[in-house]
Design an enzyme around this catalytic site. Structure first.
Site, short mmCIF file in Angstrom:
data_model
loop_
_atom_site.label_atom_id
_atom_site.label_comp_id
_atom_site.label_asym_id
_atom_site.label_seq_id
_atom_site.Cartn_x
_atom_site.Cartn_y
_atom_site.Cartn_z
N ASP A 201 -58.55 14.91 32.26
CA ASP A 201 -59.32 14.05 31.35
C ASP A 201 -60.41 14.81 30.59
O ASP A 201 -60.94 14.30 29.60
CB ASP A 201 -59.96 12.89 32.12
N GLU B 149 -54.70 5.59 27.55
CA GLU B 149 -54.48 4.42 28.42
C GLU B 149 -55.72 3.53 28.47
O GLU B 149 -55.62 2.34 28.74
CB GLU B 149 -54.06 4.85 29.83
O1 F6P Z 1 -58.33 11.32 36.56
C1 F6P Z 1 -57.16 11.73 35.94
C2 F6P Z 1 -56.21 10.60 35.75
O2 F6P Z 1 -55.03 11.24 35.44
C3 F6P Z 1 -56.56 9.57 34.69
O3 F6P Z 1 -56.32 9.98 33.39
C4 F6P Z 1 -55.70 8.40 35.11
O4 F6P Z 1 -56.22 7.21 34.64
C5 F6P Z 1 -55.76 8.49 36.57
O5 F6P Z 1 -55.98 9.85 36.89
C6 F6P Z 1 -54.55 7.95 37.29
O6 F6P Z 1 -54.65 8.32 38.62
P1 F6P Z 1 -53.83 7.85 39.88
O7 F6P Z 1 -52.77 6.91 39.40
O8 F6P Z 1 -53.30 9.08 40.50
O9 F6P Z 1 -54.83 7.19 40.76
#
Ligand code: F6P
Length: 356
Positions: free
Chosen positions: A135, A230
Protein backbone atom coordinates in the site's frame (compact mmCIF):
# COMPACT_ATOMS: atom_id res chain seq x y z
CA UNK A 1 24.60 -10.92 20.18
CA UNK A 2 21.19 -12.50 19.88
CA UNK A 3 18.63 -11.15 17.44
CA UNK A 4 14.97 -11.94 16.80
CA UNK A 5 13.10 -11.42 13.51
CA UNK A 6 9.40 -11.50 12.74
CA UNK A 7 7.17 -10.62 9.78
CA UNK A 8 3.74 -9.28 10.66
CA UNK A 9 0.54 -8.15 8.89
CA UNK A 10 -0.37 -8.83 5.25
CA UNK A 11 2.52 -10.29 3.29
CA UNK A 12 4.17 -8.80 0.22
CA UNK A 13 7.11 -9.50 -2.07
CA UNK A 14 10.47 -8.72 -0.47
CA UNK A 15 9.94 -9.94 3.11
CA UNK A 16 12.43 -12.77 2.59
CA UNK A 17 14.85 -10.50 0.75
CA UNK A 18 14.90 -8.06 3.69
CA UNK A 19 15.43 -10.86 6.24
CA UNK A 20 18.27 -12.20 4.10
CA UNK A 21 19.96 -8.79 4.00
CA UNK A 22 19.61 -8.29 7.78
CA UNK A 23 20.96 -11.75 8.51
CA UNK A 24 23.85 -11.60 6.04
CA UNK A 25 24.87 -8.24 7.50
CA UNK A 26 24.76 -9.54 11.07
CA UNK A 27 26.52 -12.83 10.34
CA UNK A 28 29.19 -11.00 8.33
CA UNK A 29 29.82 -8.08 10.67
CA UNK A 30 29.01 -9.11 14.24
CA UNK A 31 30.90 -11.89 15.97
CA UNK A 32 28.89 -14.64 17.69
CA UNK A 33 25.67 -13.62 15.97
CA UNK A 34 22.66 -15.75 16.85
CA UNK A 35 19.32 -15.27 15.12
CA UNK A 36 15.92 -16.65 16.00
CA UNK A 37 12.80 -16.29 13.88
CA UNK A 38 9.30 -15.99 15.35
CA UNK A 39 6.65 -17.78 13.29
CA UNK A 40 3.37 -16.08 12.35
CA UNK A 41 4.23 -12.51 13.26
CA UNK A 42 3.79 -11.36 16.84
CA UNK A 43 2.01 -14.68 17.47
CA UNK A 44 5.34 -16.51 17.68
CA UNK A 45 6.71 -13.98 20.16
CA UNK A 46 3.52 -14.11 22.24
CA UNK A 47 3.84 -17.90 22.44
CA UNK A 48 7.59 -17.72 22.97
CA UNK A 49 8.15 -19.93 19.92
CA UNK A 50 11.64 -19.05 18.65
CA UNK A 51 13.20 -20.93 15.72
CA UNK A 52 17.03 -20.85 15.62
CA UNK A 53 18.16 -19.76 12.14
CA UNK A 54 21.59 -20.17 10.64
CA UNK A 55 23.21 -18.09 7.92
CA UNK A 56 22.35 -20.78 5.36
CA UNK A 57 18.66 -20.49 6.22
CA UNK A 58 18.69 -16.98 4.75
CA UNK A 59 20.90 -17.55 1.76
CA UNK A 60 18.96 -18.04 -1.46
CA UNK A 61 15.95 -16.08 -0.22
CA UNK A 62 16.50 -12.95 -2.32
CA UNK A 63 13.97 -13.82 -5.01
CA UNK A 64 11.59 -15.96 -2.97
CA UNK A 65 8.07 -14.54 -2.49
CA UNK A 66 6.07 -14.64 0.74
CA UNK A 67 7.83 -15.07 4.08
CA UNK A 68 9.57 -18.20 5.31
CA UNK A 69 8.50 -17.26 8.85
CA UNK A 70 4.80 -16.96 8.03
CA UNK A 71 2.78 -13.91 8.99
CA UNK A 72 -0.49 -12.99 10.71
CA UNK A 73 -2.48 -9.92 11.50
CA UNK A 74 -2.42 -9.52 15.29
CA UNK A 75 -4.43 -6.32 15.86
CA UNK A 76 -2.68 -3.66 17.91
CA UNK A 77 -5.75 -3.10 20.06
CA UNK A 78 -5.62 -6.72 21.31
CA UNK A 79 -2.09 -6.29 22.67
CA UNK A 80 -3.01 -4.54 25.90
CA UNK A 81 -6.28 -6.36 26.64
CA UNK A 82 -6.27 -8.33 29.90
CA UNK A 83 -6.59 -12.01 28.99
CA UNK A 84 -8.35 -14.81 30.84
CA UNK A 85 -5.99 -15.97 33.54
CA UNK A 86 -4.37 -12.52 33.75
CA UNK A 87 -1.67 -10.72 31.80
CA UNK A 88 -1.69 -9.21 28.33
CA UNK A 89 -0.18 -10.24 25.01
CA UNK A 90 2.21 -7.32 25.38
CA UNK A 91 3.39 -8.56 28.78
CA UNK A 92 3.91 -12.06 27.35
CA UNK A 93 5.96 -10.67 24.47
CA UNK A 94 8.14 -8.62 26.79
CA UNK A 95 8.64 -11.61 29.09
CA UNK A 96 9.61 -13.84 26.16
CA UNK A 97 11.96 -11.19 24.74
CA UNK A 98 13.76 -11.12 28.10
CA UNK A 99 13.66 -14.87 28.66
CA UNK A 100 15.27 -15.47 25.27
CA UNK A 101 17.95 -12.89 26.07
CA UNK A 102 17.40 -10.92 22.87
CA UNK A 103 19.61 -7.92 22.15
CA UNK A 104 17.34 -6.65 19.41
CA UNK A 105 14.11 -7.56 17.61
CA UNK A 106 13.58 -6.75 13.91
CA UNK A 107 9.92 -6.27 13.03
CA UNK A 108 9.02 -6.29 9.34
CA UNK A 109 5.57 -4.84 8.88
CA UNK A 110 3.19 -2.02 8.14
CA UNK A 111 1.62 0.76 10.21
CA UNK A 112 -0.05 -1.65 12.67
CA UNK A 113 3.15 -3.62 13.18
CA UNK A 114 5.03 -0.40 13.97
CA UNK A 115 2.42 0.59 16.55
CA UNK A 116 3.00 -2.65 18.42
CA UNK A 117 6.77 -2.27 17.96
CA UNK A 118 6.55 1.15 19.62
CA UNK A 119 4.70 -0.44 22.56
CA UNK A 120 7.51 -3.00 22.95
CA UNK A 121 10.07 -0.17 22.91
CA UNK A 122 8.18 1.68 25.62
CA UNK A 123 8.51 -1.51 27.71
CA UNK A 124 12.29 -1.47 27.30
CA UNK A 125 12.71 -3.91 24.38
CA UNK A 126 15.17 -2.90 21.67
CA UNK A 127 13.34 -2.89 18.35
CA UNK A 128 14.16 -1.93 14.76
CA UNK A 129 11.24 -1.77 12.31
CA UNK A 130 11.31 -2.22 8.54
CA UNK A 131 8.62 -0.69 6.30
CA UNK A 132 6.63 -3.33 4.46
CA UNK A 133 3.41 -3.01 2.47
CA UNK A 134 2.10 -3.00 -1.07
CA UNK A 135 0.00 0.00 0.00
CA UNK A 136 3.04 2.32 0.44
CA UNK A 137 1.08 4.14 3.15
CA UNK A 138 3.64 4.18 6.00
CA UNK A 139 4.37 7.65 7.26
CA UNK A 140 8.00 8.82 7.20
CA UNK A 141 9.22 6.80 4.21
CA UNK A 142 8.82 7.66 0.53
CA UNK A 143 8.69 3.98 -0.34
CA UNK A 144 7.90 0.68 1.34
CA UNK A 145 9.25 -2.62 0.09
CA UNK A 146 6.77 -4.75 -1.85
CA UNK A 147 5.10 -1.68 -3.33
CA UNK A 148 7.03 -1.53 -6.62
CA UNK A 149 6.51 -5.24 -7.26
CA UNK A 150 2.76 -4.80 -6.75
CA UNK A 151 2.79 -1.78 -9.09
CA UNK A 152 4.51 -3.87 -11.77
CA UNK A 153 2.05 -6.75 -11.36
CA UNK A 154 -1.00 -4.47 -11.49
CA UNK A 155 0.36 -2.49 -14.46
CA UNK A 156 1.01 -5.69 -16.39
CA UNK A 157 -2.52 -6.88 -15.57
CA UNK A 158 -3.91 -3.60 -16.96
CA UNK A 159 -1.89 -4.13 -20.16
CA UNK A 160 -3.49 -7.53 -20.56
CA UNK A 161 -6.97 -6.28 -19.77
CA UNK A 162 -6.52 -3.51 -22.32
CA UNK A 163 -6.13 -5.91 -25.26
CA UNK A 164 -9.29 -7.87 -24.44
CA UNK A 165 -11.10 -4.59 -23.80
CA UNK A 166 -10.10 -3.35 -27.25
CA UNK A 167 -11.14 -6.61 -28.91
CA UNK A 168 -14.64 -6.40 -27.44
CA UNK A 169 -15.08 -2.65 -27.25
CA UNK A 170 -15.74 -2.82 -23.52
CA UNK A 171 -15.19 -0.61 -20.53
CA UNK A 172 -13.06 -2.41 -17.97
CA UNK A 173 -12.79 -1.71 -14.26
CA UNK A 174 -9.62 -3.05 -12.64
CA UNK A 175 -9.85 -3.18 -8.86
CA UNK A 176 -6.49 -2.71 -7.18
CA UNK A 177 -5.63 -3.20 -3.49
CA UNK A 178 -5.43 -0.25 -1.14
CA UNK A 179 -8.19 0.31 1.34
CA UNK A 180 -7.08 3.54 2.94
CA UNK A 181 -4.49 4.90 0.51
CA UNK A 182 -4.48 5.05 -3.29
CA UNK A 183 -0.73 4.91 -3.99
CA UNK A 184 -0.83 1.51 -5.66
CA UNK A 185 -3.82 2.37 -7.85
CA UNK A 186 -2.35 5.75 -8.77
CA UNK A 187 1.04 4.34 -9.81
CA UNK A 188 -0.34 1.22 -11.51
CA UNK A 189 -3.06 3.27 -13.20
CA UNK A 190 -0.53 5.72 -14.64
CA UNK A 191 1.89 2.92 -15.59
CA UNK A 192 -0.93 1.00 -17.27
CA UNK A 193 -2.24 4.08 -19.11
CA UNK A 194 -5.65 3.99 -17.39
CA UNK A 195 -8.24 6.47 -18.64
CA UNK A 196 -9.69 7.00 -15.18
CA UNK A 197 -8.17 6.46 -11.73
CA UNK A 198 -10.34 6.33 -8.62
CA UNK A 199 -8.63 6.50 -5.22
CA UNK A 200 -9.86 6.92 -1.62
CA UNK A 201 -8.22 10.34 -1.28
CA UNK A 202 -10.33 11.78 -4.14
CA UNK A 203 -14.02 10.87 -3.73
CA UNK A 204 -15.36 10.67 -7.27
CA UNK A 205 -18.45 12.03 -8.93
CA UNK A 206 -20.35 9.55 -11.08
CA UNK A 207 -21.68 12.19 -13.49
CA UNK A 208 -18.18 13.51 -14.17
CA UNK A 209 -16.81 9.99 -14.64
CA UNK A 210 -19.61 8.96 -17.01
CA UNK A 211 -19.29 12.22 -18.99
CA UNK A 212 -15.58 11.48 -19.51
CA UNK A 213 -16.38 7.95 -20.68
CA UNK A 214 -19.15 9.23 -22.98
CA UNK A 215 -16.71 11.69 -24.54
CA UNK A 216 -14.24 8.89 -25.20
CA UNK A 217 -16.97 6.68 -26.68
CA UNK A 218 -18.18 9.50 -28.93
CA UNK A 219 -14.61 10.00 -30.10
CA UNK A 220 -14.64 6.37 -31.26
CA UNK A 221 -12.35 4.91 -28.58
CA UNK A 222 -12.91 1.17 -28.36
CA UNK A 223 -11.52 0.77 -24.91
CA UNK A 224 -11.90 2.41 -21.50
CA UNK A 225 -9.76 1.33 -18.57
CA UNK A 226 -10.71 2.45 -15.07
CA UNK A 227 -8.25 1.70 -12.25
CA UNK A 228 -10.28 1.53 -9.02
CA UNK A 229 -8.74 1.30 -5.57
CA UNK A 230 -10.59 -1.12 -3.32
CA UNK A 231 -11.11 1.81 -0.94
CA UNK A 232 -12.39 4.24 -3.62
CA UNK A 233 -15.55 6.12 -2.65
CA UNK A 234 -18.31 8.04 -4.39
CA UNK A 235 -18.53 11.69 -3.39
CA UNK A 236 -22.00 10.92 -2.00
CA UNK A 237 -20.40 8.36 0.37
CA UNK A 238 -17.68 10.72 1.56
CA UNK A 239 -19.64 12.27 4.47
CA UNK A 240 -20.16 8.81 6.01
CA UNK A 241 -17.80 6.89 8.23
CA UNK A 242 -16.01 3.82 6.91
CA UNK A 243 -18.22 1.56 9.04
CA UNK A 244 -21.45 3.14 7.74
CA UNK A 245 -20.27 2.78 4.15
CA UNK A 246 -19.37 -0.86 4.77
CA UNK A 247 -22.86 -1.44 6.20
CA UNK A 248 -24.63 0.03 3.14
CA UNK A 249 -22.41 -1.99 0.80
CA UNK A 250 -22.93 -5.18 2.80
CA UNK A 251 -26.69 -4.77 2.31
CA UNK A 252 -26.02 -4.96 -1.45
CA UNK A 253 -23.75 -7.96 -0.88
CA UNK A 254 -20.68 -5.92 -1.84
CA UNK A 255 -17.48 -4.93 -0.04
CA UNK A 256 -16.08 -2.40 -2.52
CA UNK A 257 -17.64 0.17 -4.86
CA UNK A 258 -16.51 -1.75 -7.98
CA UNK A 259 -19.52 -4.04 -8.68
CA UNK A 260 -22.00 -1.19 -8.21
CA UNK A 261 -19.87 1.04 -10.40
CA UNK A 262 -19.65 -1.53 -13.20
CA UNK A 263 -23.43 -1.87 -13.24
CA UNK A 264 -24.14 1.88 -13.21
CA UNK A 265 -21.48 2.73 -15.81
CA UNK A 266 -22.79 0.01 -18.13
CA UNK A 267 -26.36 1.32 -17.81
CA UNK A 268 -25.50 4.99 -18.16
CA UNK A 269 -22.99 4.83 -21.01
CA UNK A 270 -24.59 1.97 -22.93
CA UNK A 271 -21.18 0.29 -23.26
CA UNK A 272 -20.66 -3.25 -22.03
CA UNK A 273 -18.74 -2.98 -18.77
CA UNK A 274 -16.81 -5.66 -16.87
CA UNK A 275 -14.82 -5.70 -13.64
CA UNK A 276 -11.68 -7.60 -12.65
CA UNK A 277 -10.48 -7.78 -9.05
CA UNK A 278 -6.71 -8.31 -9.05
CA UNK A 279 -6.62 -9.38 -5.40
CA UNK A 280 -3.74 -11.35 -3.94
CA UNK A 281 -1.70 -11.73 -7.11
CA UNK A 282 -0.47 -8.23 -6.17
CA UNK A 283 1.02 -9.56 -2.95
CA UNK A 284 2.40 -12.87 -4.17
CA UNK A 285 5.44 -13.90 -6.14
CA UNK A 286 9.03 -12.87 -6.50
CA UNK A 287 10.10 -9.26 -5.79
CA UNK A 288 10.96 -7.16 -8.85
CA UNK A 289 14.57 -6.05 -9.35
CA UNK A 290 13.89 -2.61 -7.84
CA UNK A 291 12.49 -4.18 -4.67
CA UNK A 292 15.39 -6.64 -4.43
CA UNK A 293 17.79 -3.71 -4.40
CA UNK A 294 15.63 -1.72 -1.96
CA UNK A 295 15.26 -4.73 0.38
CA UNK A 296 19.01 -5.26 0.37
CA UNK A 297 19.60 -1.60 1.21
CA UNK A 298 16.96 -1.47 3.95
CA UNK A 299 17.95 -4.80 5.52
CA UNK A 300 21.68 -4.20 5.57
CA UNK A 301 21.10 -0.71 6.99
CA UNK A 302 18.91 -2.18 9.75
CA UNK A 303 21.73 -4.59 10.62
CA UNK A 304 24.14 -1.66 10.80
CA UNK A 305 21.79 0.28 13.07
CA UNK A 306 21.71 -2.72 15.42
CA UNK A 307 25.50 -2.89 15.39
CA UNK A 308 25.67 0.82 16.26
CA UNK A 309 23.13 0.38 19.05
CA UNK A 310 20.41 2.56 17.54
CA UNK A 311 17.10 1.09 18.64
CA UNK A 312 13.50 2.23 18.79
CA UNK A 313 13.65 3.22 15.14
CA UNK A 314 12.24 2.22 11.78
CA UNK A 315 14.30 2.22 8.61
CA UNK A 316 13.07 4.54 5.85
CA UNK A 317 13.74 5.54 2.24
CA UNK A 318 13.75 9.30 1.83
CA UNK A 319 14.67 11.15 -1.37
CA UNK A 320 16.72 8.22 -2.59
CA UNK A 321 18.62 7.76 0.68
CA UNK A 322 18.22 5.09 3.34
CA UNK A 323 17.65 6.67 6.73
CA UNK A 324 15.61 6.08 9.89
CA UNK A 325 12.84 7.57 12.04
CA UNK A 326 12.04 7.20 15.72
CA UNK A 327 9.28 4.60 16.01
CA UNK A 328 7.48 6.87 18.44
CA UNK A 329 7.34 9.60 15.74
CA UNK A 330 5.79 7.48 13.01
CA UNK A 331 3.81 4.72 14.75
CA UNK A 332 0.11 4.96 14.01
CA UNK A 333 0.53 7.57 11.27
CA UNK A 334 -0.32 7.02 7.62
CA UNK A 335 0.87 8.62 4.41
CA UNK A 336 -1.82 9.48 1.88
CA UNK A 337 -1.82 10.61 -1.73
CA UNK A 338 -1.98 14.39 -1.99
CA UNK A 339 -5.03 15.08 -4.21
CA UNK A 340 -3.24 18.16 -5.54
CA UNK A 341 0.21 16.58 -5.65
CA UNK A 342 2.48 16.38 -8.68
CA UNK A 343 1.57 12.83 -9.64
CA UNK A 344 -2.18 13.40 -9.69
CA UNK A 345 -1.72 16.67 -11.56
CA UNK A 346 0.58 15.01 -14.12
CA UNK A 347 -2.08 12.39 -14.83
CA UNK A 348 -4.82 15.02 -15.04
CA UNK A 349 -2.71 17.10 -17.42
CA UNK A 350 -2.79 14.26 -19.93
CA UNK A 351 -6.52 13.77 -19.55
CA UNK A 352 -6.85 11.03 -16.92
CA UNK A 353 -10.18 11.40 -15.12
CA UNK A 354 -10.26 11.24 -11.31
CA UNK A 355 -14.01 11.89 -11.24
CA UNK A 356 -13.68 15.46 -9.98
O1 F6P B 1 -2.23 -4.07 3.74
C1 F6P B 1 -2.10 -4.55 2.45
C2 F6P B 1 -3.39 -5.06 1.92
O2 F6P B 1 -3.02 -5.76 0.80
C3 F6P B 1 -4.47 -4.04 1.58
O3 F6P B 1 -4.26 -3.37 0.39
C4 F6P B 1 -5.71 -4.90 1.57
O4 F6P B 1 -6.84 -4.14 1.81
C5 F6P B 1 -5.44 -5.84 2.67
O5 F6P B 1 -4.04 -5.96 2.77
C6 F6P B 1 -6.09 -7.19 2.53
O6 F6P B 1 -5.56 -8.02 3.49
P1 F6P B 1 -6.02 -9.45 3.98
O7 F6P B 1 -7.18 -9.87 3.13
O8 F6P B 1 -4.84 -10.31 3.84
O9 F6P B 1 -6.38 -9.25 5.40
Amino acid sequence: MKFGILTSGGDCAGLNAVMRAIALYLYTNIKNTEIVGFPDGYGGLIRGEAIPMKREDFEGLLAVGGTVLGTRRTPFKTMTVEEEGGGTRLARMVANYRKLGLDCLFTLGGAGTHKTAALLCAEGCRVIGLPKTIDNDIFGTDLTFGFQTAVDVAAEAIDRIRTTSESHGRTMLVEIMGNKAGWLTLHAGIAGGADAILIPEIPFNLDILCAALDARNRAGKRCNIIAVAEGAILDSEAPFRRRERAFVRAERGETTVTPHLAEVIGERTGVETRATVLGYIQRGGSPCAFDRVLCTRLGSYAGKLAQEGRFGVTVAYTRGQITFNALSDIAGKYKFVDPDGELVRAAERIGVCFGR
